[in-house]
Write a protein that holds these residues in place. Structure first.
Motif, PDB file in Angstrom:
ATOM      1  N   LEU A   3      -8.476 -70.530 -56.451  1.00 29.72           N
ATOM      2  CA  LEU A   3      -8.296 -71.361 -57.230  1.00 29.72           C
ATOM      3  C   LEU A   3      -7.403 -72.540 -56.885  1.00 29.72           C
ATOM      4  CD1 LEU A   3      -7.828 -68.990 -60.230  1.00 29.72           C
ATOM      5  CD2 LEU A   3     -10.105 -70.181 -59.754  1.00 29.72           C
ATOM      6  N   PRO A   4      -8.014 -74.158 -56.875  1.00 30.77           N
ATOM      7  CA  PRO A   4      -6.486 -75.272 -57.187  1.00 30.77           C
ATOM      8  C   PRO A   4      -5.001 -74.371 -57.573  1.00 30.77           C
ATOM      9  CG  PRO A   4      -8.647 -75.658 -57.344  1.00 30.77           C
ATOM     10  CD  PRO A   4      -9.244 -74.360 -58.191  1.00 30.77           C
ATOM     11  N   THR A   5      -4.368 -75.629 -57.224  1.00 28.47           N
ATOM     12  CA  THR A   5      -2.907 -74.544 -57.702  1.00 28.47           C
ATOM     13  C   THR A   5      -2.995 -74.808 -58.667  1.00 28.47           C
ATOM     14  OG1 THR A   5      -2.815 -75.140 -55.118  1.00 28.47           O
ATOM     15  CG2 THR A   5      -0.410 -74.952 -57.059  1.00 28.47           C
ATOM     16  N   TRP A   6      -2.834 -76.236 -59.463  1.00 27.21           N
ATOM     17  CA  TRP A   6      -2.781 -76.230 -60.844  1.00 27.21           C
ATOM     18  C   TRP A   6      -3.946 -75.716 -61.848  1.00 27.21           C
ATOM     19  CZ3 TRP A   6      -6.721 -77.861 -64.535  1.00 27.21           C
ATOM     20  CH2 TRP A   6      -7.994 -77.990 -63.894  1.00 27.21           C
ATOM     21  N   LEU A   7      -4.584 -75.363 -61.624  1.00 27.28           N
ATOM     22  CA  LEU A   7      -5.005 -74.603 -62.107  1.00 27.28           C
ATOM     23  C   LEU A   7      -4.933 -73.504 -62.134  1.00 27.28           C
ATOM     24  CD1 LEU A   7      -7.727 -73.667 -64.020  1.00 27.28           C
ATOM     25  CD2 LEU A   7      -9.148 -73.391 -62.546  1.00 27.28           C
ATOM     26  N   ALA A   8      -4.389 -72.103 -61.368  1.00 26.17           N
ATOM     27  CA  ALA A   8      -3.762 -71.396 -61.176  1.00 26.17           C
ATOM     28  C   ALA A   8      -2.559 -70.896 -61.665  1.00 26.17           C
ATOM     29  CB  ALA A   8      -3.264 -70.564 -59.486  1.00 26.17           C
ATOM     30  N   GLN A   9      -1.445 -72.216 -61.862  1.00 24.28           N
ATOM     31  CA  GLN A   9      -0.423 -72.643 -62.330  1.00 24.28           C
ATOM     32  C   GLN A   9      -0.697 -72.588 -64.215  1.00 24.28           C
ATOM     33  OE1 GLN A   9       1.065 -76.065 -61.221  1.00 24.28           O
ATOM     34  NE2 GLN A   9       2.590 -74.789 -59.349  1.00 24.28           N
ATOM     35  N   HIS A  10      -1.747 -73.225 -64.782  1.00 29.57           N
ATOM     36  CA  HIS A  10      -2.425 -73.117 -65.795  1.00 29.57           C
ATOM     37  C   HIS A  10      -2.568 -71.636 -66.532  1.00 29.57           C
ATOM     38  CE1 HIS A  10      -2.043 -77.597 -65.207  1.00 29.57           C
ATOM     39  NE2 HIS A  10      -1.598 -77.393 -67.026  1.00 29.57           N
ATOM     40  N   LEU A  11      -3.781 -70.518 -65.070  1.00 27.19           N
ATOM     41  CA  LEU A  11      -3.449 -69.675 -66.038  1.00 27.19           C
ATOM     42  C   LEU A  11      -2.229 -68.415 -66.475  1.00 27.19           C
ATOM     43  CD1 LEU A  11      -7.246 -69.026 -63.863  1.00 27.19           C
ATOM     44  CD2 LEU A  11      -6.825 -69.917 -66.503  1.00 27.19           C
ATOM     45  N   ALA A  12      -1.796 -68.278 -65.193  1.00 26.15           N
ATOM     46  CA  ALA A  12      -0.397 -68.124 -65.176  1.00 26.15           C
ATOM     47  C   ALA A  12       0.783 -67.982 -66.439  1.00 26.15           C
ATOM     48  CB  ALA A  12       0.292 -68.385 -63.894  1.00 26.15           C
ATOM     49  N   ALA A  13       0.915 -69.468 -66.820  1.00 26.96           N
ATOM     50  CA  ALA A  13       1.187 -70.029 -67.938  1.00 26.96           C
ATOM     51  C   ALA A  13       0.519 -69.175 -68.725  1.00 26.96           C
ATOM     52  CB  ALA A  13       1.654 -71.234 -67.810  1.00 26.96           C
ATOM     53  N   LEU A  14      -0.547 -69.852 -68.971  1.00 29.32           N
ATOM     54  CA  LEU A  14      -1.150 -68.703 -70.672  1.00 29.32           C
ATOM     55  C   LEU A  14      -1.553 -67.209 -70.023  1.00 29.32           C
ATOM     56  CD1 LEU A  14      -3.570 -68.904 -72.362  1.00 29.32           C
ATOM     57  CD2 LEU A  14      -5.298 -68.556 -71.097  1.00 29.32           C
ATOM     58  N   ARG A  15      -1.054 -66.193 -69.437  1.00 28.51           N
ATOM     59  CA  ARG A  15      -1.143 -65.028 -69.437  1.00 28.51           C
ATOM     60  C   ARG A  15       0.469 -65.113 -69.708  1.00 28.51           C
ATOM     61  NH1 ARG A  15      -3.983 -65.217 -64.140  1.00 28.51           N
ATOM     62  NH2 ARG A  15      -2.059 -65.312 -63.087  1.00 28.51           N
ATOM     63  N   ALA A  16       1.381 -65.115 -69.141  1.00 24.97           N
ATOM     64  CA  ALA A  16       2.158 -65.410 -69.579  1.00 24.97           C
ATOM     65  C   ALA A  16       2.938 -65.088 -71.250  1.00 24.97           C
ATOM     66  CB  ALA A  16       3.560 -66.362 -69.356  1.00 24.97           C
ATOM     67  N   LEU A  17       1.948 -66.772 -71.858  1.00 24.35           N
ATOM     68  CA  LEU A  17       2.179 -66.634 -73.315  1.00 24.35           C
ATOM     69  C   LEU A  17       1.726 -65.446 -73.660  1.00 24.35           C
ATOM     70  CD1 LEU A  17       2.658 -69.135 -75.402  1.00 24.35           C
ATOM     71  CD2 LEU A  17       0.204 -69.420 -75.011  1.00 24.35           C
ATOM     72  N   LEU A  18       0.713 -65.005 -73.617  1.00 23.59           N
ATOM     73  CA  LEU A  18       0.003 -63.794 -74.501  1.00 23.59           C
ATOM     74  C   LEU A  18       1.032 -62.963 -74.543  1.00 23.59           C
ATOM     75  CD1 LEU A  18      -3.545 -64.346 -73.206  1.00 23.59           C
ATOM     76  CD2 LEU A  18      -3.181 -65.099 -75.026  1.00 23.59           C
ATOM     77  N   VAL A  19       1.212 -62.333 -73.174  1.00 20.54           N
ATOM     78  CA  VAL A  19       1.851 -61.384 -72.979  1.00 20.54           C
ATOM     79  C   VAL A  19       3.467 -61.232 -73.605  1.00 20.54           C
ATOM     80  CG1 VAL A  19       3.797 -59.816 -70.919  1.00 20.54           C
ATOM     81  CG2 VAL A  19       1.351 -61.256 -70.889  1.00 20.54           C
ATOM     82  N   PHE A  20       4.314 -62.124 -73.837  1.00 21.30           N
ATOM     83  CA  PHE A  20       5.294 -62.749 -74.717  1.00 21.30           C
ATOM     84  C   PHE A  20       4.982 -62.509 -75.869  1.00 21.30           C
ATOM     85  CE2 PHE A  20       6.793 -63.679 -70.847  1.00 21.30           C
ATOM     86  CZ  PHE A  20       8.133 -63.143 -70.442  1.00 21.30           C
ATOM     87  N   THR A  21       3.673 -63.411 -76.274  1.00 25.56           N
ATOM     88  CA  THR A  21       3.172 -62.965 -77.860  1.00 25.56           C
ATOM     89  C   THR A  21       3.103 -61.816 -78.400  1.00 25.56           C
ATOM     90  OG1 THR A  21       2.443 -66.154 -77.631  1.00 25.56           O
ATOM     91  CG2 THR A  21       1.595 -64.090 -79.848  1.00 25.56           C
ATOM     92  N   VAL A  22       2.242 -61.220 -77.357  1.00 22.68           N
ATOM     93  CA  VAL A  22       2.378 -59.722 -77.803  1.00 22.68           C
ATOM     94  C   VAL A  22       3.232 -58.659 -78.090  1.00 22.68           C
ATOM     95  CG1 VAL A  22       0.713 -57.804 -77.043  1.00 22.68           C
ATOM     96  CG2 VAL A  22       0.160 -59.909 -77.081  1.00 22.68           C
ATOM     97  N   LEU A  23       4.488 -58.955 -77.012  1.00 20.74           N
ATOM     98  CA  LEU A  23       4.863 -58.626 -77.272  1.00 20.74           C
ATOM     99  C   LEU A  23       6.269 -58.591 -78.045  1.00 20.74           C
ATOM    100  CD1 LEU A  23       6.289 -58.426 -73.244  1.00 20.74           C
ATOM    101  CD2 LEU A  23       5.480 -56.216 -74.919  1.00 20.74           C
TER     102      LEU A  23
END
Length: 293
Positions: A3-23
Motif C-alpha cells: 500500500l502507498p505510505t500515506w494510505l498505510a499511515q491512515h489505516l494504522a491511525a484508524l485502527r488505533a482510533l478503533l482500538v482506543f475507542t473500544v478500550l
C-alpha cells in the motif's frame, strides 16, 4: 501488493482510533460501573446520599452550610469550614480561592461592590466571628481587633532605606481608628479608597501584634479546603463548638463531646491525612439524640 505510505499511515491511525475507542470509550467505563456496584462501594458511587424518613438531606462526601436565610450560623448546629466553591459547597463549581499567603492587602475601591478582601483579612474576619460565636479568643497574629489584616504601607526617605516618613494602615478606612497609633515614631494614617500604595513606592509590612502564637480558632475554621467541598472539620474545631451546641440544646457538654468522638474518623490507613469529624453526620445525630428545644 504494497500500500502507498500515506494510505498505510491512515489505516494504522484508524485502527488505533478503533482500538482506543473500544478500550477507553466502552470497556473502561463499563469496568468502572461494575466495580462501583461491588458491595461496600455502591453507596459511594451513588453519592453517599443520607436520607431521613425517605428524604435526602445531604451527602456524606460533600459539605454543606448550616446557616439561616441571612447566611448567619444556626447556633444549635456544628458549623462547617468555609467553602470557596461557588456560593459555598457547590459541586458544579468545586475550586479553591487561589489566594496565597502573600495576599495580605485588600483592594479598597470607592464603590464597596468593587472592593475585594485579601486572604489575610478573610481569615481575620472569620476568626473574629467564630471567637464571638463560640466564646473563645478569636485573635490571630497579623490581625487587627476589628478583624482585618494588620498591614502597613511604609514610606521611607530613601525608598527602601532611611527613616520612615509615612505609614498607612492599608486595610482600614475612615471612620475606623488605625490599629496602631504610631510606627517608628510616625503617625499611622487610614487608607484612602482607590490608592495603590505599593505602586506609590511603599513597602508592605505586616504587624504581628500580641495575639497568641497558637490561636484558639484552628486553621480549618478560617480557610477553605482545596476542593471547597470538604465535609469534615478538625476535632479541634469541633471542640470549641461543643459548649455552644450544648447550651442551645439544653444538653450536658460531656455528652456532646462523646458524640463528637463517636463521629471522629482516624487517619486513612493509620498514617495518611488527619482525623476529621463529618459535620452532617454529627448534626443529624444531634437532632436525633438532642432535639432542639
Amino acid at each position: 501488493m504494497r500500500l502507498p505510505t500515506w494510505l498505510a499511515q491512515h489505516l494504522a491511525a484508524l485502527r488505533a482510533l478503533l482500538v482506543f475507542t473500544v478500550l477507553l470509550g466502552l470497556a473502561y467505563p463499563l469496568a468502572m460501573v461494575v466495580v462501583g456496584r461491588i458491595p461496600g462501594l455502591a453507596a459511594r458511587t451513588d453519592g453517599s446520599i443520607i436520607e431521613i424518613d425517605g428524604r435526602p438531606v445531604g451527602s456524606a462526601l460533600i459539605g454543606q452550610s448550616f446557616t439561616d436565610v441571612n447566611a448567619n450560623p444556626v447556633p444549635r448546629y456544628f458549623q462547617s469550614r468555609p467553602s470557596a466553591a461557588g456560593d459555598g459547597y457547590d459541586p458544579t463549581a468545586t475550586s479553591a480561592s487561589n489566594l496565597g499567603p502573600e495576599d495580605i492587602v485588600d483592594t479598597i475601591a470607592a464603590d464597596p461592590d468593587e472592593s475585594t478582601r485579601s486572604l489575610l483579612t478573610q481569615v481575620c474576619a472569620r476568626s473574629a466571628a467564630i471567637g464571638e460565636l463560640d466564646g473563645v479568643d478569636g485573635r490571630r497574629p497579623y490581625c487587627t481587633a476589628g478583624g482585618v489584616g494588620a498591614v502597613l504601607a511604609v514610606f521611607r526617605r530613601d525608598g527602601l532605606t532611611g527613616p520612615v516618613t509615612r505609614a498607612v494602615s492599608v486595610n482600614q478606612t475612615a471612620p475606623a481608628a488605625p490599629f496602631i497609633a504610631r510606627y517608628d515614631g510616625v503617625l499611622v494614617e487610614l487608607a484612602e479608597p482607590g490608592v495603590d500604595y505599593r505602586a506609590a513606592g511603599a513597602t508592605i509590612v505586616a504587624v504581628r501584634g500580641d495575639a497568641p502564637a497558637e490561636p484558639a480558632v484552628p486553621a480549618d475554621a478560617v480557610t477553605a479546603s482545596a476542593s471547597g467541598l470538604d465535609p469534615h472539620i478538625s476535632p479541634a474545631y469541633a471542640r470549641i463548638q461543643v459548649d455552644r451546641v450544648a447550651r442551645e440544646r439544653g444538653a450536658d457538654p460531656a455528652r456532646i463531646r462523646r458524640l463528637v468522638q463517636e463521629h471522629t474518623t482516624g487517619r486513612v490507613l493509620g498514617f495518611m491525612g488527619a482525623p476529621g469529624v463529618n459535620v452532617l453526620e454529627l448534626n443529624l445525630a444531634l437532632d436525633e439524640q438532642f432535639p432542639a428545644r
